[in-house]
Design a protein around this motif. Structure first.
Motif, short mmCIF file in Angstrom:
data_model
loop_
_atom_site.label_atom_id
_atom_site.label_comp_id
_atom_site.label_asym_id
_atom_site.label_seq_id
_atom_site.Cartn_x
_atom_site.Cartn_y
_atom_site.Cartn_z
N ASN A 64 0.84 -1.20 0.00
CA ASN A 64 0.00 0.00 0.00
C ASN A 64 0.87 1.25 0.00
OD1 ASN A 64 -3.03 -0.85 0.56
ND2 ASN A 64 -1.73 -2.22 1.76
N ILE A 67 -0.14 5.04 0.25
CA ILE A 67 -0.60 5.69 1.49
C ILE A 67 0.60 6.07 2.34
CG2 ILE A 67 -1.95 5.39 3.60
CD1 ILE A 67 -3.66 3.40 2.12
N LEU A 111 -7.55 5.22 8.49
CA LEU A 111 -7.73 4.04 7.64
C LEU A 111 -7.26 2.82 8.41
CD1 LEU A 111 -6.14 5.34 4.30
CD2 LEU A 111 -8.58 5.24 4.88
N LEU A 113 -5.73 -0.94 7.19
CA LEU A 113 -5.39 -1.90 6.14
C LEU A 113 -5.61 -3.30 6.69
CD1 LEU A 113 -1.92 -0.44 4.99
CD2 LEU A 113 -4.19 0.05 4.03
N ARG A 114 -6.16 -4.19 5.86
CA ARG A 114 -6.33 -5.59 6.28
C ARG A 114 -5.68 -6.49 5.25
NH1 ARG A 114 -12.44 -6.54 8.62
NH2 ARG A 114 -12.95 -4.37 8.94
N SER A 115 -5.01 -7.51 5.75
CA SER A 115 -4.40 -8.45 4.82
C SER A 115 -5.46 -9.37 4.21
CB SER A 115 -3.33 -9.29 5.51
OG SER A 115 -3.90 -10.06 6.54
N LYS A 123 -7.31 -8.51 0.08
CA LYS A 123 -6.82 -7.37 0.84
C LYS A 123 -7.86 -6.27 0.81
CE LYS A 123 -1.79 -7.75 0.38
NZ LYS A 123 -1.60 -8.86 -0.61
N ALA A 124 -7.95 -5.51 1.90
CA ALA A 124 -8.98 -4.47 1.94
C ALA A 124 -8.48 -3.25 2.71
CB ALA A 124 -10.23 -5.00 2.60
N ARG A 125 -9.05 -2.12 2.35
CA ARG A 125 -8.81 -0.88 3.09
C ARG A 125 -10.13 -0.44 3.69
NH1 ARG A 125 -5.35 3.06 -0.98
NH2 ARG A 125 -3.67 1.56 -1.32
N SER A 126 -10.13 -0.19 4.97
CA SER A 126 -11.34 0.34 5.61
C SER A 126 -11.07 1.75 6.07
CB SER A 126 -11.70 -0.49 6.84
OG SER A 126 -11.81 -1.86 6.51
N SER A 127 -12.11 2.57 6.10
CA SER A 127 -11.99 3.84 6.81
C SER A 127 -12.66 3.64 8.16
CB SER A 127 -12.64 4.97 6.03
OG SER A 127 -14.00 4.69 5.83
N THR A 140 -15.91 -0.54 4.68
CA THR A 140 -15.00 -1.17 3.72
C THR A 140 -15.69 -1.35 2.38
OG1 THR A 140 -14.16 -2.45 5.60
CG2 THR A 140 -13.39 -3.09 3.42
#
Lengths: 186, 186
Positions: A64, A67, A111, A113-115, A123-127, A140
């Motif tokens: 990532n 970021i 944010l 980050l999740r693997s 993989k995901a990005r959450s706020s 997400t």
């Protein structure tokens, strides 16, 4: 710093994760709204804070690179579930683990980050944001869906977690779930 | 009025109740934490706004003469449930109705009088507040327990409702429940 409100503290997500660390027994119910179908799952969840310099943390940050924010309290979440379904289609959901890295942008927002994502195994990005009452709200955007999670502490040793899965346009609500989590060990 | 914040409006509870009026199909799961027992209930819920001068409203206000606040949007909630339990011990819970009278003390806080409580079948007084994200939080002190409910809209036609029942000293968490409510009609 002059405008700091009474209830806020220097970095809320750090406290939230510190409070979440430990082993939990989770009772989770999920509701498929269209089919009026219930599912019940009992699982154990382990949340462990890991160092900023952990290899898996560095790897996820490297994936990532767009970021540029400082990580705080990265942690590993692993779970083992026993579903009421006799045959679990997606065995990857019944046990697994994920690395999560919070990247605050302000005192109560940022944010994560999740693997591995929650509803889709990528993989995901959450706020995230933390409300004044201490509730953590995670949002997400996946390819096929949007997940909105709320996590709040009822007491030191009990926390609740709700999640809503919407269609990716944000209109249809596909599924909801609710977990009651009781601390087993710190 | 100068210090009004951006997101707040003149009387939030009124809007919340207007948005809640209608017929809903509810999927509710409850968790008994000590016994790791799940219960699933499907029910229909009807929420109808009634006039301030309705006889049942006046009667409930008369029973709470110590409170000198103006009612706003009193409403009737009735429900009919089909439980997964073969024998329902407390038949009063499987169907019934309750009159609720909001009594705001400020823009986002106040009391709600109920003709019948949620966890115990007696008259009850709840305090409420509405968070900035629109979540309604209700807290009710019963004789034997404290109930904390959260209700929030996921979309115009889907709302979620969680409740936590604690021991009356506020320490032990006895039961949690979560309902996904889908609008059937306005």
């Amino acid at each position: 710093m002059i405008r700091k409100t009474r209830k806020s503290t220097s970095m809320k997500i750090e406290q939230f994760i510190a409070q979440s660390a430990g082993k939990w027994r989770s009772m989770r119910s999920s509701h498929s709204l269209a089919f009026q179908h219930f599912e019940e799952i009992i699982s154990t969840i382990q949340i462990t804070i890991i160092p900023n310099k952990d290899e898996q943390v560095l790897e996820l940050l490297k994936a990532n690179l767009d970021i540029n924010l400082d990580p705080i309290s990265p942690f590993k979440m692993s779970w083992e579930a026993s579903s009421d379904w006799e045959e679990v289609d997606d065995s990857s959901m019944s046990s697994g683990s994920s690395i999560l890295i919070p990247l605050p942008t302000s005192e109560d927002k940022g944010l994560i980050l999740r693997s591995m994502g929650y509803t889709e195994s990528t993989k995901a990005r959450s706020s995230y944001q933390i409300l004044l009452d201490g509730t953590l709200i995670l949002s997400t955007q996946y390819e096929q869906s949007i997940a909105e999670e709320r996590i709040w502490f009822v007491s030191t040793n009990v926390r609740c977690r709700s999640s809503i899965v919407k269609t990716s346009n944000g209109i249809g609500v596909l599924q909801t779930s609710f977990a009651s989590e009781v601390r087993l060990t710190n």
